[in-house]
Scaffold this motif. Structure first.
Motif, short mmCIF file in Angstrom:
data_model
loop_
_atom_site.label_atom_id
_atom_site.label_comp_id
_atom_site.label_asym_id
_atom_site.label_seq_id
_atom_site.Cartn_x
_atom_site.Cartn_y
_atom_site.Cartn_z
N GLY A 155 18.53 1.84 -11.48
CA GLY A 155 18.31 2.71 -11.63
C GLY A 155 17.12 2.67 -10.32
O GLY A 155 17.51 4.01 -9.49
N GLY A 156 16.24 2.20 -9.97
CA GLY A 156 15.59 1.86 -8.51
C GLY A 156 16.52 2.18 -7.32
O GLY A 156 16.09 2.81 -6.54
N TYR A 157 17.91 1.06 -6.78
CA TYR A 157 18.75 1.45 -6.25
C TYR A 157 19.00 2.44 -6.43
O TYR A 157 19.27 3.40 -4.75
N LEU A 158 19.42 3.25 -7.02
CA LEU A 158 19.84 5.19 -7.19
C LEU A 158 19.19 6.04 -6.71
O LEU A 158 19.33 6.48 -5.90
N PHE A 159 18.06 6.09 -6.70
CA PHE A 159 16.88 6.10 -6.91
C PHE A 159 16.52 6.43 -5.28
O PHE A 159 16.40 7.89 -5.04
N ASP A 160 16.35 5.66 -5.06
CA ASP A 160 16.38 5.13 -2.99
C ASP A 160 16.95 5.84 -2.81
O ASP A 160 17.23 6.68 -1.30
N ALA A 217 22.32 -2.54 0.01
CA ALA A 217 21.48 -2.98 -0.75
C ALA A 217 22.33 -2.45 -2.49
O ALA A 217 22.27 -3.75 -3.25
N LEU A 218 22.46 -1.27 -2.66
CA LEU A 218 23.22 -1.18 -3.92
C LEU A 218 24.56 -1.49 -4.17
O LEU A 218 24.52 -1.29 -5.08
N SER A 219 25.46 -1.19 -2.71
CA SER A 219 26.59 -2.64 -2.88
C SER A 219 26.24 -3.20 -2.98
O SER A 219 27.67 -3.99 -3.97
N LYS A 220 25.58 -4.21 -2.66
CA LYS A 220 25.56 -5.71 -3.07
C LYS A 220 25.13 -5.87 -4.72
O LYS A 220 25.56 -6.30 -5.33
N LYS A 221 23.87 -4.83 -5.07
CA LYS A 221 23.22 -4.75 -6.31
C LYS A 221 24.48 -4.80 -7.91
O LYS A 221 24.39 -5.71 -8.86
N THR A 222 25.01 -3.51 -6.92
CA THR A 222 26.47 -3.39 -7.87
C THR A 222 27.66 -4.48 -8.08
O THR A 222 28.06 -4.53 -9.24
N ASN A 223 27.73 -5.35 -6.95
CA ASN A 223 29.01 -5.76 -6.97
C ASN A 223 28.22 -7.52 -7.86
O ASN A 223 29.48 -8.11 -7.91
N SER A 224 27.12 -7.77 -7.54
CA SER A 224 26.41 -9.07 -8.12
C SER A 224 26.03 -8.44 -9.62
O SER A 224 26.79 -8.00 -10.77
#
Length: 108
Positions: free
Chosen positions: A34-39, A101-108
């Motif tokens: 949620g934080g990464y999507l908000f950013d 950062a969002l793509s790293k977070k969703t891939n891990s």
């Protein structure tokens, strides 16, 4: 143009508050994705506001200068539109970093 400046300022204050909270507490305000999507989406929306405010400001100064010579008001409006354009460029760059950062977070 003024509303664009105010909206961008409020968004930046909100982001600073979130960053300060994260640094002080060690936890993100919006946990998970949620934080990464908000950013990510916040940066995208604000960048669109900034570019629309900038283009409106440049259009205003061109029209006002067409009929009369340059004066203090049009010079200030042109400078403000230029700063909005610079703000758009930096926000677009920040949005690119956020997407990484969002793509790293969703891939891990």
């Amino acid at each position: 143009m003024m509303s664009t400046i105010i909206i961008g300022f409020v968004y930046n204050l909100l982001q600073m508050g979130f960053s300060i909270f994260t640094v002080v507490s060690g936890n993100r305000v919006l946990s998970g994705d949620g934080g990464y999507l908000f950013d990510f989406f916040g940066d995208k929306i604000i960048s669109y506001f900034l570019i629309s405010g900038s283009s409106a400001g440049f259009g205003l100064t061109v029209e006002l200068r067409r009929g009369a010579p340059s004066n203090s008001f049009t010079d200030k409006a042109h400078a403000s539109a230029s700063l909005l354009l610079i703000g758009f460029l930096f926000t677009a760059i920040a949005s690119t970093f956020t997407s990484f950062a969002l793509s790293k977070k969703t891939n891990s």
